[in-house]
Design an enzyme around this catalytic site. Structure first.
Site, short mmCIF file in Angstrom:
data_model
loop_
_atom_site.label_atom_id
_atom_site.label_comp_id
_atom_site.label_asym_id
_atom_site.label_seq_id
_atom_site.Cartn_x
_atom_site.Cartn_y
_atom_site.Cartn_z
N ASP A 27 0.87 -1.18 0.00
CA ASP A 27 0.00 0.00 0.00
C ASP A 27 0.90 1.22 0.00
O ASP A 27 1.97 1.19 0.61
CB ASP A 27 -0.88 -0.01 1.28
CG ASP A 27 -2.18 0.74 1.11
OD1 ASP A 27 -2.11 1.95 0.81
OD2 ASP A 27 -3.25 0.13 1.25
N VAL A 53 2.07 0.84 -6.32
CA VAL A 53 2.02 -0.29 -7.27
C VAL A 53 1.90 0.14 -8.72
O VAL A 53 1.82 -0.72 -9.61
CB VAL A 53 0.89 -1.30 -6.92
CG1 VAL A 53 1.13 -1.90 -5.55
CG2 VAL A 53 -0.48 -0.67 -7.00
N TYR A 56 7.27 -0.51 -10.83
CA TYR A 56 7.65 -1.92 -10.97
C TYR A 56 7.60 -2.64 -9.62
O TYR A 56 8.03 -2.11 -8.60
CB TYR A 56 9.07 -2.01 -11.55
CG TYR A 56 9.48 -3.43 -11.84
CD1 TYR A 56 9.01 -4.08 -12.98
CD2 TYR A 56 10.30 -4.12 -10.96
CE1 TYR A 56 9.37 -5.39 -13.23
CE2 TYR A 56 10.67 -5.43 -11.21
CZ TYR A 56 10.18 -6.06 -12.35
OH TYR A 56 10.54 -7.36 -12.59
N LYS A 101 1.67 -13.05 -13.94
CA LYS A 101 2.17 -13.85 -15.09
C LYS A 101 3.55 -14.42 -14.77
O LYS A 101 3.79 -15.63 -14.96
CB LYS A 101 2.23 -12.94 -16.32
CG LYS A 101 2.83 -13.58 -17.54
CD LYS A 101 2.63 -12.66 -18.75
CE LYS A 101 3.54 -13.04 -19.89
NZ LYS A 101 4.80 -12.27 -19.91
N TYR A 141 -12.51 7.21 -12.38
CA TYR A 141 -12.62 5.93 -11.69
C TYR A 141 -13.27 4.90 -12.60
O TYR A 141 -12.75 3.79 -12.78
CB TYR A 141 -13.46 6.12 -10.43
CG TYR A 141 -13.56 4.91 -9.53
CD1 TYR A 141 -12.43 4.34 -8.94
CD2 TYR A 141 -14.80 4.34 -9.24
CE1 TYR A 141 -12.53 3.25 -8.10
CE2 TYR A 141 -14.91 3.24 -8.38
CZ TYR A 141 -13.76 2.70 -7.82
OH TYR A 141 -13.87 1.61 -6.98
N THR A 171 -20.32 -1.20 -0.42
CA THR A 171 -20.01 -2.05 0.73
C THR A 171 -19.67 -1.16 1.93
O THR A 171 -19.11 -0.08 1.75
CB THR A 171 -18.81 -2.97 0.39
OG1 THR A 171 -19.18 -3.76 -0.74
CG2 THR A 171 -18.46 -3.90 1.54
N ARG A 182 -18.25 8.60 1.92
CA ARG A 182 -19.31 7.72 1.44
C ARG A 182 -20.54 7.83 2.34
O ARG A 182 -20.45 8.24 3.50
CB ARG A 182 -18.81 6.28 1.32
CG ARG A 182 -18.05 6.14 0.02
CD ARG A 182 -17.61 4.75 -0.23
NE ARG A 182 -16.38 4.50 0.46
CZ ARG A 182 -15.51 3.59 0.07
NH1 ARG A 182 -15.73 2.86 -0.99
NH2 ARG A 182 -14.40 3.38 0.74
N1 UDP Z 1 -24.73 10.63 -0.57
C1 UDP Z 1 -25.53 11.42 0.23
N2 UDP Z 1 -24.96 12.04 1.31
C2 UDP Z 1 -23.66 11.87 1.66
C3 UDP Z 1 -22.84 11.05 0.85
C4 UDP Z 1 -23.40 10.44 -0.27
O1 UDP Z 1 -26.72 11.60 -0.03
O2 UDP Z 1 -23.24 12.47 2.68
C5 UDP Z 1 -25.34 9.94 -1.72
C6 UDP Z 1 -24.58 10.06 -3.04
O3 UDP Z 1 -24.99 11.22 -3.73
C7 UDP Z 1 -25.01 8.78 -3.74
C8 UDP Z 1 -25.20 7.79 -2.60
O4 UDP Z 1 -25.34 8.55 -1.42
O5 UDP Z 1 -26.24 8.97 -4.40
C9 UDP Z 1 -24.01 6.83 -2.43
O6 UDP Z 1 -22.85 7.61 -2.36
P1 UDP Z 1 -21.42 7.02 -2.01
O7 UDP Z 1 -20.46 8.16 -2.02
O8 UDP Z 1 -21.51 6.23 -0.76
O9 UDP Z 1 -21.06 5.97 -3.15
P2 UDP Z 1 -21.44 5.83 -4.72
O10 UDP Z 1 -22.49 4.80 -4.75
O11 UDP Z 1 -21.93 7.14 -5.25
O12 UDP Z 1 -20.17 5.42 -5.33
#
Ligand code: UDP
Length: 307
Positions: A27, A53, A56, A101, A141, A171, A182
């Site tokens: 990491d 990562v 090399y 590989k 991404y 998850t 998230r």
């Molecule tokens: N979201 C939200 N409030 C927050 C963070 C995220 O309403 O504080 C919403 C975001 O707009 C998305 C969903 O929750 O519609 C999931 O967001 P996340 O960032 O967890 O992951 P994603 O599924 O978008 O990759």
């Protein structure tokens, strides 16, 4: 294991060690944290190397498997680290495939439901090609992971590397960063601190949330007895973001309010895995429901915030 100090990488290290394997974790700690693997210090079957990562990889001795889990994965992270995200998905996948590989090792790529973009097919089966904006902010991404899948299949078809691709849906669980952006971690931390829960848009967009232990079990099954075709691993129970906020408020007993904020650009409207392939080929399905998973995750964040 690349991304070994990350949320999923560290749980996978634990599981592989518990299964009796020796694990070499890598990491660069861009979004990972040594705290996630601190409990492995002194374990003679685990070794950690701080390494980017995309450069090399030099590994001595034989390898049975290579798990490529390194990447920023929260939208907040990959929007802040666009070039690193593209590099680890492209160059990092190339380097780790090259390592697999050279060692005649099995390779597993951590891919994502983001390869489906803002999907026009619901729920999403693996056969769906997706609806992705390559030049939008999330493109860094989504396209990195799509490239990573293409590179993995090329090494499989052209070089005969034994490969696996897991498409990971949302998850959650212990070891998510409190401020990783998230939705599950945001809502729990906000609720525990008495801050308003930030709903992006009107909260009618949906996600399907998988508890981390279920996900890890699916990944290990895929590695051991799956094939080269991509496999969705996620929980098919679908909730709106507003419903998630209500669950979190109820389970934390928090008096926090809810505020609506701007919806991020290209935020997928709905997301739910079709897990038919995982059921049929791996005999896998999730066992931890949202309520139980949230309870465990809330307990974890209570501990983190108390420290
Ligand atoms: N979201 C939200 N409030 C927050 C963070 C995220 O309403 O504080 C919403 C975001 O707009 C998305 C969903 O929750 O519609 C999931 O967001 P996340 O960032 O967890 O992951 P994603 O599924 O978008 O990759």
């Amino acid at each position: 294991m690349t991304g070994a100090a990350g949320f999923l990488g560290s749980h996978l290290c634990d599981r592989l060690l518990r299964d009796g394997h020796d694990v070499l974790g890598m990491d660069n700690l861009l979004t990972g944290s040594l705290a996630n693997i601190a409990h492995l210090e002194g374990n003679s079957r685990f070794r950690f190397v701080r390494h980017d990562v995309t450069n090399y990889l030099e590994v001595s001795g034989p390898l049975e498997g290579v798990f490529h889990f390194a990447s920023p994965a929260s939208p907040v992270d990959y929007l802040a680290l666009p070039i690193q995200t593209l590099k680890v998905g492209s160059l990092g996948t190339h380097k780790t495939l090259g390592l697999a590989k050279a060692k005649t090792a099995r390779f597993l790529l951590a891919s994502t439901s983001e390869v489906y973009g803002d999907p026009h097919v619901h729920p999403q089966p693996e056969s769906y090609w997706g609806h992705v904006n390559p030049v939008g902010p999330r493109g860094v991404y989504d396209e990195a992971k799509r490239f990573a899948e293409a590179m993995t299949m090329a090494y499989h078809r052209h070089h005969g590397v034994d490969t696996r691709i897991v498409r990971i849906f949302n998850t959650y669980g212990p070891r998510m960063r409190a401020r990783d952006g998230r939705v599950v971690s945001n809502f729990i931390v906000q609720a525990l601190k008495g801050e308003p829960l930030t709903i992006y848009g009107d909260g009618s967009q949906t996600r399907s949330f998988c508890y981390v232990d279920d996900l890890i079990d699916g990944i290990v099954r895929l590695f051991e007895r799956g094939g080269a075709e991509p496999v969705n691993i996620g929980n098919p129970d679908e909730f709106t973001v507003r419903q998630l906020a209500e669950h979190v408020l109820r389970l934390t007993g928090s008096g926090s309010s809810v505020v609506e904020c701007d919806l991020p650009v290209d935020d997928p409207r709905q997301r739910r895995p079709d897990i038919g392939r995982a059921r049929e080929t791996l005999g896998w399905q999730p066992t931890v429901g949202l309520e139980e998973g949230l309870r465990r995750t809330i307990a974890y964040f209570k501990q983190v915030l108390a420290d």
